[in-house]
Enzyme design. Structure first.
Site, PDB file in Angstrom:
ATOM      1  N   TYR A  69      35.709  82.057  43.185  1.00 47.84           N
ATOM      2  CA  TYR A  69      35.622  82.621  41.828  1.00 47.84           C
ATOM      3  C   TYR A  69      35.828  83.994  41.658  1.00 47.84           C
ATOM      4  O   TYR A  69      35.590  84.728  42.486  1.00 47.84           O
ATOM      5  CB  TYR A  69      34.194  81.950  40.987  1.00 47.84           C
ATOM      6  CG  TYR A  69      33.063  82.642  41.231  1.00 47.84           C
ATOM      7  CD1 TYR A  69      32.509  83.760  40.593  1.00 47.84           C
ATOM      8  CD2 TYR A  69      32.291  82.350  42.273  1.00 47.84           C
ATOM      9  CE1 TYR A  69      31.520  84.273  40.643  1.00 47.84           C
ATOM     10  CE2 TYR A  69      31.103  82.795  42.528  1.00 47.84           C
ATOM     11  CZ  TYR A  69      30.827  83.927  41.691  1.00 47.84           C
ATOM     12  OH  TYR A  69      29.460  84.653  41.932  1.00 47.84           O
ATOM     13  N   CYS A  70      35.973  84.279  40.315  1.00 47.41           N
ATOM     14  CA  CYS A  70      36.106  85.830  39.759  1.00 47.41           C
ATOM     15  C   CYS A  70      35.491  86.098  38.678  1.00 47.41           C
ATOM     16  O   CYS A  70      34.630  84.967  38.078  1.00 47.41           O
ATOM     17  CB  CYS A  70      37.532  86.477  40.087  1.00 47.41           C
ATOM     18  SG  CYS A  70      38.662  85.765  39.188  1.00 47.41           S
ATOM     19  N   ARG A  71      36.131  86.887  37.828  1.00 52.45           N
ATOM     20  CA  ARG A  71      35.705  86.957  36.307  1.00 52.45           C
ATOM     21  C   ARG A  71      36.339  86.092  35.603  1.00 52.45           C
ATOM     22  O   ARG A  71      35.721  85.209  34.576  1.00 52.45           O
ATOM     23  CB  ARG A  71      35.897  88.525  35.758  1.00 52.45           C
ATOM     24  CG  ARG A  71      35.250  88.528  34.407  1.00 52.45           C
ATOM     25  CD  ARG A  71      35.465  90.050  33.886  1.00 52.45           C
ATOM     26  NE  ARG A  71      37.037  90.250  33.546  1.00 52.45           N
ATOM     27  CZ  ARG A  71      37.655  89.668  32.655  1.00 52.45           C
ATOM     28  NH1 ARG A  71      37.231  88.872  31.882  1.00 52.45           N
ATOM     29  NH2 ARG A  71      38.981  89.879  32.507  1.00 52.45           N
ATOM     30  N   ILE A  97      33.833  83.405  36.145  1.00 52.65           N
ATOM     31  CA  ILE A  97      32.241  83.316  35.798  1.00 52.65           C
ATOM     32  C   ILE A  97      31.882  83.554  34.400  1.00 52.65           C
ATOM     33  O   ILE A  97      31.029  82.962  33.733  1.00 52.65           O
ATOM     34  CB  ILE A  97      31.591  84.287  36.606  1.00 52.65           C
ATOM     35  CG1 ILE A  97      30.030  84.163  36.519  1.00 52.65           C
ATOM     36  CG2 ILE A  97      31.878  85.838  36.502  1.00 52.65           C
ATOM     37  CD1 ILE A  97      29.055  84.840  37.285  1.00 52.65           C
TER      38      ILE A  97
END
Length: 106
Positions: A69-71, A97
């Site tokens: 995952y990332c932003r 996220i």
């Protein structure tokens, strides 16, 4: 599967649930160290996209289940492609996220 399903990205909440149900799985956060410090999903390991070559430190085996995952989901998509090129065979982009509704650690 509906005609417009391609418009929807991965479901990070479902991905975190899947991660929690797999023993030995890695939750990989590919954001910057500063973004990681601002808030992360519990259990997430930070290996920034630009430093992905260090992933063996958190996932030594190429068949380790890795949930990335990332932003927003864009960097995690790039990371999944890079990890596949590195020989990892069990990698999933779970998105960003920003859409996560669970507990966040600081």
């Amino acid at each position: 599967m509906g005609f417009f399903d391609f418009l929807h990205g991965p479901d990070i909440n479902q991905g975190v649930k899947e991660y929690g149900g797999l023993e030995g799985a890695v939750l990989l956060d590919v954001r910057t160290p500063q973004e990681y410090r601002e808030g992360r999903i519990p259990g997430g390991k930070n290996v920034p996209l630009q430093e992905l070559s260090r992933v063996a430190g958190v996932a030594a085996e190429k068949d380790t289940p890795i949930f990335v995952y990332c932003r927003s989901g864009a960097r995690s998509a790039q990371a999944v492609k890079a990890l596949a090129q590195m020989g990892y065979i069990n990698v999933k982009n779970i998105g960003g996220i920003a859409a996560y509704t669970g507990k966040v650690e600081r």
